[in-house]
Design an enzyme around this catalytic site. Structure first.
Site, PDB file in Angstrom:
ATOM      1  N   GLU A  19      -3.497 -18.154   6.446  1.00  0.00           N
ATOM      2  CA  GLU A  19      -3.113 -17.419   7.652  1.00  0.00           C
ATOM      3  C   GLU A  19      -1.838 -18.032   8.221  1.00  0.00           C
ATOM      4  O   GLU A  19      -1.718 -19.255   8.313  1.00  0.00           O
ATOM      5  CB  GLU A  19      -4.231 -17.498   8.699  1.00  0.00           C
ATOM      6  CG  GLU A  19      -3.844 -16.784   9.985  1.00  0.00           C
ATOM      7  CD  GLU A  19      -4.942 -16.830  11.038  1.00  0.00           C
ATOM      8  OE1 GLU A  19      -6.065 -16.406  10.754  1.00  0.00           O
ATOM      9  OE2 GLU A  19      -4.636 -17.303  12.155  1.00  0.00           O
ATOM     10  N   THR A  53      -0.874 -13.103  11.784  1.00  0.00           N
ATOM     11  CA  THR A  53      -1.478 -12.821  13.094  1.00  0.00           C
ATOM     12  C   THR A  53      -0.627 -11.831  13.883  1.00  0.00           C
ATOM     13  O   THR A  53       0.536 -11.566  13.557  1.00  0.00           O
ATOM     14  CB  THR A  53      -1.671 -14.101  13.934  1.00  0.00           C
ATOM     15  OG1 THR A  53      -0.387 -14.614  14.266  1.00  0.00           O
ATOM     16  CG2 THR A  53      -2.484 -15.141  13.203  1.00  0.00           C
ATOM     17  N   ARG A 112     -10.326  -6.978  18.447  1.00  0.00           N
ATOM     18  CA  ARG A 112     -10.109  -6.502  19.814  1.00  0.00           C
ATOM     19  C   ARG A 112      -8.941  -7.259  20.441  1.00  0.00           C
ATOM     20  O   ARG A 112      -8.097  -6.691  21.117  1.00  0.00           O
ATOM     21  CB  ARG A 112     -11.375  -6.734  20.656  1.00  0.00           C
ATOM     22  CG  ARG A 112     -11.232  -6.195  22.070  1.00  0.00           C
ATOM     23  CD  ARG A 112     -12.223  -6.820  23.017  1.00  0.00           C
ATOM     24  NE  ARG A 112     -11.940  -8.226  23.226  1.00  0.00           N
ATOM     25  CZ  ARG A 112     -12.670  -9.029  23.983  1.00  0.00           C
ATOM     26  NH1 ARG A 112     -13.745  -8.564  24.576  1.00  0.00           N
ATOM     27  NH2 ARG A 112     -12.346 -10.300  24.139  1.00  0.00           N
TER      28      ARG A 112
END
Ligand code: FAD
Length: 292
Positions: A19, A53, A112
């Site tokens: 990531e 991200t 979310r």
């Protein structure tokens, strides 16, 4: 490749993924170039996927897209953009999904996002499960969701949190990537509870190699994760010795990874913090140990 192919039951080896985040305050693009220098060093471990991200308010959307394009076109690795719905309208999400499809992106991590302070919330989607449902309706993207072995910071109990996680799976999530954790027992218990709730998709552990005491304390309190007593004691004792902390963090994460592999995880997802050294040392160590 899509998520199903990456984590197919036929694959014997755990899939390695990284990531990264779009660098902040990158006025002249140097930080972005450095990120790709670091990522190139990690290609020798044959990553199945690199995830990028997304700022909760969509603030870094353009930067995310640039990075996704370069992962795909320059590094020839499967990218997986993260996406948060908390401050974005349905119409805007549709535009983004179209952008990703046009780029040939196959996967997305649907979230979310954290509730923004002093910022407007868009009420089109309240929870990630609703976003996942929408993505499945509107695109062919293979969709992942986030899971929290120690419970999400807002949730009243882990059991309730897993109940909501099941909703994400029922709406179409194909893989779960977990929040970082430092005690494997949290992960094993979580997987067991998920299985009992009827969740049988791959649950990929998120691994953060600790390289800096301050960063660790900040991240652990932000994400509500436990730092085991012995680890905390060691890190506090040596907090001014940067080299010691780095070495300890690499060894610690290496042991965590080995135990996870022994227990049959389908993948390891590394929170790289845009640096290659620690992840590279861990993977070298794991591969050496496994072939000798
Ligand atoms: P949800 O699954 O919607 O859950 C949010 C909260 O609502 C939880 O407490 C849950 O228990 C509860 N809940 C869910 N459904 C219901 C329901 N039906 N009724 C009542 N309560 C419900 N953040 C970013 O901003 N950008 C990123 O790129 C990013 N990447 C991440 C990657 C991973 C692997 C992880 C683990 C987290 C990441 N986050 C990122 C953080 C994430 O956005 C926050 O943790 C956020 O607060 C929750 O997102 P979620 O998708 O898990 O939310």
């Amino acid at each position: 490749m899509n998520l199903r192919e990456i984590y197919s039951t036929e694959n014997k080896e755990p899939a390695i993924s990284y990531e990264v985040f779009p660098p902040k305050d990158d006025v002249d693009g140097t930080k972005l170039e450095n990120l790709f220098v670091e990522l190139k060093k990690l290609l020798i471990f044959n990553p199945s996927l690199i995830s990028v991200t997304y700022g909760a308010g969509g603030s870094n959307r353009n930067e995310s897209v640039e990075i996704i394009k370069r992962i795909k076109n320059d590094l020839k690795v499967t990218p997986m953009p993260h996406f948060t719905c908390v401050s974005t309208s349905r119409a805007n999400i549709k535009i983004y999904l179209n952008t990703l499809s046009a780029l040939g992106v196959k996967n997305i991590l649907a979230l979310r996002g954290d509730m923004p302070e002093n910022k407007e919330i868009c009420h089109d989607f309240k929870y990630a499960s609703e976003l996942i449902e929408y993505i499945k309706q509107e695109s062919n993207l293979s969709t992942a969701a986030a899971g929290y072995p120690e419970g999400h910071k807002e949730c009243e109990s882990i059991d309730k949190d897993i109940e909501y996680l099941k909703q994400k799976v029922d709406k179409g999530a194909e893989v779960i990537y977990t929040q970082l954790f430092f005690d494997n027992e949290h992960y094993f218990t979580f997987v067991e509870k998920c299985n009992k709730q009827g969740i049988h998709i791959p649950i990929i552990p998120g691994i953060l190699p600790v390289t800096n005491y301050t960063t660790l304390s900040k991240m652990a309190s932000l994400c509500k994760v436990e730092i085991p007593h012995k680890m905390l004691e060691t890190l506090e004792k040596h907090k001014n010795d940067k080299e010691y902390i780095k070495k300890y963090g690499i060894e610690y994460a290496g042991i965590q990874c080995k135990k996870l592999i022994e227990n049959g995880v389908k993948g390891l997802h590394f929170y790289t913090l845009n640096k290659s050294y620690a992840v590279s040392e861990i993977l070298k160590n794991i591969l050496y140990t496994r072939t000798n």
